[in-house]
Write a protein that holds these residues in place. Structure first.
Motif, PDB file in Angstrom:
ATOM      1  N   HIS A  36       0.734  -1.251   0.196  1.00  0.00           N
ATOM      2  CA  HIS A  36      -0.004  -0.195  -0.064  1.00  0.00           C
ATOM      3  C   HIS A  36       0.833   1.286   0.116  1.00  0.00           C
ATOM      4  CE1 HIS A  36      -2.499  -3.269   1.856  1.00  0.00           C
ATOM      5  NE2 HIS A  36      -3.340  -2.845   1.448  1.00  0.00           N
ATOM      6  N   ASP A  84      -3.884   1.530  -2.763  1.00  0.00           N
ATOM      7  CA  ASP A  84      -4.062   0.209  -2.693  1.00  0.00           C
ATOM      8  C   ASP A  84      -4.478  -0.333  -4.224  1.00  0.00           C
ATOM      9  OD1 ASP A  84      -4.856  -2.623  -2.245  1.00  0.00           O
ATOM     10  OD2 ASP A  84      -5.884  -2.038  -0.303  1.00  0.00           O
ATOM     11  N   HIS A  90     -12.082  -4.186   1.449  1.00  0.00           N
ATOM     12  CA  HIS A  90     -11.187  -5.053   2.369  1.00  0.00           C
ATOM     13  C   HIS A  90     -10.723  -4.361   3.403  1.00  0.00           C
ATOM     14  CE1 HIS A  90      -8.067  -3.925  -0.316  1.00  0.00           C
ATOM     15  NE2 HIS A  90      -7.150  -4.230   0.792  1.00  0.00           N
ATOM     16  N   HIS A  92      -8.112  -3.005   6.663  1.00  0.00           N
ATOM     17  CA  HIS A  92      -6.599  -2.599   6.838  1.00  0.00           C
ATOM     18  C   HIS A  92      -6.233  -2.853   8.539  1.00  0.00           C
ATOM     19  CE1 HIS A  92      -7.002  -1.237   2.743  1.00  0.00           C
ATOM     20  NE2 HIS A  92      -6.155  -2.067   2.590  1.00  0.00           N
ATOM     21  N   ASP A 103      -3.364  -6.026   4.913  1.00  0.00           N
ATOM     22  CA  ASP A 103      -4.736  -6.280   4.346  1.00  0.00           C
ATOM     23  C   ASP A 103      -5.160  -7.279   5.466  1.00  0.00           C
ATOM     24  OD1 ASP A 103      -4.767  -4.699   1.818  1.00  0.00           O
ATOM     25  OD2 ASP A 103      -4.360  -6.508   0.687  1.00  0.00           O
TER      26      ASP A 103
HETATM   27 ZN   LIG Z   1      -5.456  -3.428   1.054  1.00  0.00          ZN
END
Ligand SMILES: [Zn+2]
Ligand SMILES: [Zn+2]
Length: 138
Positions: A36, A84, A90, A92, A103
């Motif tokens: 990221h 990302d 999703h 973090h 993730d």
């Molecule tokens: Zn991510």
């Protein structure tokens, strides 16, 4: 999964953007990593191959990708933006010391109660952030 330049150009065009060589290089770099990165981290990697590319250009292109749904921005209020390549929802984990972003999958959402008197129009539960300290920083 390795993305060819042609694949990336198609992906950029589908999002309604012009697939310039710089954009393809930026997206390819982002999709190739899972840390990221921020614009500065992408810049460090690309500057030798693309000497005309400035950090600001990278930042603006990353923000453009976010607006067009190609990638997502991690809303990190204390830092410069981090990005990302995985645009699917999703969560973090962010290490408060080294700023590592990991993730998280399969996290169930807490039953949040909004205090009376506060007007919250929307909580973005598709991107929840847990802050803490990673093992290396502990
Ligand atoms: Zn991510
Ligand atoms: Zn850490």
């Amino acid at each position: 999964m390795e993305n060819t330049n042609t694949d990336l150009a198609v992906q950029i065009r589908i999002a309604g953007l012009k697939p310039t060589a710089q954009r393809i290089a930026i997206l390819k770099e982002l999709l190739s990593r899972t840390d990221h990165p921020g614009a500065d981290m992408v810049y460090k990697k690309l500057k030798s191959d693309y000497p005309s590319l400035s950090m600001n250009t990278i930042y603006l292109n990353l923000e453009t990708f976010v607006r067009h749904g190609v990638i997502q921005r991690i809303n990190n209020l204390t830092n410069l933006g981090r990005f990302d390549g995985n645009s699917a929802p999703h969560h973090h984990f962010i290490c408060v010391k080294c700023k590592k972003i990991i993730d998280l999958h399969g996290v169930s959402l807490p039953d949040v109660e909004i205090p009376e008197g506060f007007d919250i129009a929307n909580i973005f539960t598709d991107q929840m952030q847990l802050n803490g300290v990673c093992l290396e920083c502990n």
